[in-house]
Design a protein around this motif. Structure first.
Motif, PDB file in Angstrom:
ATOM      1  N   LEU A 184       0.854  -1.179   0.000  1.00  0.00           N
ATOM      2  CA  LEU A 184       0.000   0.000   0.000  1.00  0.00           C
ATOM      3  C   LEU A 184       0.892   1.230   0.000  1.00  0.00           C
ATOM      4  O   LEU A 184       1.679   1.438   0.928  1.00  0.00           O
ATOM      5  CB  LEU A 184      -0.929   0.021   1.216  1.00  0.00           C
ATOM      6  N   THR A 185       0.777   2.011  -1.056  1.00  0.00           N
ATOM      7  CA  THR A 185       1.562   3.235  -1.198  1.00  0.00           C
ATOM      8  C   THR A 185       0.663   4.432  -0.981  1.00  0.00           C
ATOM      9  O   THR A 185      -0.348   4.600  -1.672  1.00  0.00           O
ATOM     10  CB  THR A 185       2.198   3.337  -2.596  1.00  0.00           C
ATOM     11  N   ALA A 186       1.001   5.267  -0.010  1.00  0.00           N
ATOM     12  CA  ALA A 186       0.270   6.509   0.223  1.00  0.00           C
ATOM     13  C   ALA A 186       0.931   7.622  -0.576  1.00  0.00           C
ATOM     14  O   ALA A 186       2.164   7.752  -0.580  1.00  0.00           O
ATOM     15  CB  ALA A 186       0.266   6.855   1.704  1.00  0.00           C
ATOM     16  N   ASP A 242       2.649   1.139   3.638  1.00  0.00           N
ATOM     17  CA  ASP A 242       3.935   0.448   3.636  1.00  0.00           C
ATOM     18  C   ASP A 242       5.015   1.362   3.067  1.00  0.00           C
ATOM     19  O   ASP A 242       6.201   1.181   3.335  1.00  0.00           O
ATOM     20  CB  ASP A 242       3.856  -0.812   2.765  1.00  0.00           C
ATOM     21  N   ARG A 243       4.559   2.338   2.304  1.00  0.00           N
ATOM     22  CA  ARG A 243       5.469   3.225   1.581  1.00  0.00           C
ATOM     23  C   ARG A 243       4.752   4.552   1.371  1.00  0.00           C
ATOM     24  O   ARG A 243       3.530   4.597   1.226  1.00  0.00           O
ATOM     25  CB  ARG A 243       5.799   2.592   0.232  1.00  0.00           C
ATOM     26  N   ASP A 250       9.998   4.440   3.144  1.00  0.00           N
ATOM     27  CA  ASP A 250       9.149   3.918   4.205  1.00  0.00           C
ATOM     28  C   ASP A 250       8.577   5.087   5.001  1.00  0.00           C
ATOM     29  O   ASP A 250       9.166   6.181   5.044  1.00  0.00           O
ATOM     30  CB  ASP A 250       9.948   2.981   5.118  1.00  0.00           C
ATOM     31  N   PRO A 251       7.398   4.899   5.616  1.00  0.00           N
ATOM     32  CA  PRO A 251       6.713   6.016   6.269  1.00  0.00           C
ATOM     33  C   PRO A 251       7.546   6.766   7.302  1.00  0.00           C
ATOM     34  O   PRO A 251       7.555   8.000   7.316  1.00  0.00           O
ATOM     35  CB  PRO A 251       5.507   5.329   6.928  1.00  0.00           C
ATOM     36  N   GLU A 252       8.246   6.049   8.164  1.00  0.00           N
ATOM     37  CA  GLU A 252       8.999   6.712   9.223  1.00  0.00           C
ATOM     38  C   GLU A 252      10.061   7.643   8.655  1.00  0.00           C
ATOM     39  O   GLU A 252      10.211   8.793   9.093  1.00  0.00           O
ATOM     40  CB  GLU A 252       9.651   5.666  10.128  1.00  0.00           C
ATOM     41  N   SER A 306      11.622  13.348   7.204  1.00  0.00           N
ATOM     42  CA  SER A 306      12.508  14.116   6.326  1.00  0.00           C
ATOM     43  C   SER A 306      12.256  15.609   6.473  1.00  0.00           C
ATOM     44  O   SER A 306      11.114  16.068   6.414  1.00  0.00           O
ATOM     45  CB  SER A 306      12.263  13.698   4.869  1.00  0.00           C
ATOM     46  N   PRO A 307      13.307  16.417   6.661  1.00  0.00           N
ATOM     47  CA  PRO A 307      13.136  17.869   6.824  1.00  0.00           C
ATOM     48  C   PRO A 307      12.405  18.527   5.659  1.00  0.00           C
ATOM     49  O   PRO A 307      11.569  19.406   5.872  1.00  0.00           O
ATOM     50  CB  PRO A 307      14.583  18.381   6.935  1.00  0.00           C
TER      51      PRO A 307
END
Length: 257
Positions: free
Chosen positions: A33-35, A217-218, A232-234, A239-240
């Motif tokens: 699942l890609t957001a 998942d991504r 990956d989500p985290e 990311s700034p």
């Protein structure tokens, strides 16, 4: 290694001098699942429209299971297994909730659009329609016209139609938009169920970051039509550049000044 089911290569669209989607290359895999996130006007829905065939690209390609479908009309892409949940534009407003689901199931089974003669000969379709209505919590409103449903129920019906089509690629464009807090879990549970089917590919445009964190998942991030981050989500959320462009926070060096 997961199989690539959908891919865009340098996908671009220009409206006059404005580049709404700028050379986006991205591959999507079955079982993932890609957001797709980004600020308003980032090009997320336009990117969806290019993939599903509602818009013709100025440049680039869309590939489904390795085959170039860039020139294929939207209806043919649906029959090829590419399913898109629209924002209420796919409903038949003057038909009942059940009739809407029936048409989706008959289309999937290539049985034409004769509501009664075809339908009454296919017990399996009747059972499947009943199950879809139960899944989206609309069984009690089966006889209501789609146009008479509250906004949240219309969104649930729209998701139900996509479930009835049972595509290989599910594309959800803000599926919980306009829903009450009590209604949202129904849709999220359906998407969680789809995630368990590892042969399905899911794309999700969503503004609610709690939903994204839970389901994705991504994450890929679009900003001004350009692919700005992918991972990956985290990692992506932390990311700034994403914090600045999407969440509206100041970059680290500016905050420290």
């Amino acid at each position: 290694m997961k199989k690539t089911s959908l891919e865009t290569r340098d996908l671009t669209i220009r409206f006059g001098g404005h580049v709404a989607v700028n050379a986006v290359s991205c591959a999507f895999q079955a079982g993932t699942l890609t957001a797709i996130v980004g600020p308003n006007g980032a090009g997320k829905t336009t990117y969806f429209n290019l993939i599903s065939g509602q818009l013709k690209p100025s440049a680039g390609q869309v590939l489904l299971n390795g085959s170039d479908i860039t020139s294929m009309p939207a209806s043919a892409r649906t029959h090829a297994g590419l399913g898109r949940a629209f924002q209420l534009t796919s409903l038949f407003p003057n038909l009942s909730v059940m009739e809407n689901v029936r048409l989706a199931l008959q289309s999937r089974a290539h049985l034409g659009l004769d509501l009664w003669n075809v339908w009454n000969r296919h017990k399996a379709l009747i059972e499947r329609a009943e199950q879809v209505l139960e899944d989206v919590a609309l069984a009690a409103k089966r006889d209501a016209h789609a146009a008479a449903l509250p906004h949240g129920d219309q969104r649930k019906l729209e998701v139900g139609l996509l479930m009835a089509l049972d595509p290989d690629i599910f594309m959800f464009d803000e599926p919980t938009a306009g829903m009450s807090v009590d209604e949202v879990p129904v849709i999220l549970d359906l998407i969680r169920g789809l995630k368990k089917q590892t042969h399905k590919t899911i794309l999700l445009v969503e503004h609610k970051m709690d939903v994204v964190r839970e389901l994705a998942d991504r994450i890929i991030v679009l900003h001004n039509g350009t692919l700005m981050a992918d991972g990956d989500p985290e990692t992506v959320i932390a990311s700034p550049i994403v914090q600045q462009a999407y969440l509206g926070t100041a970059p680290v060096e500016e905050a420290a000044a």
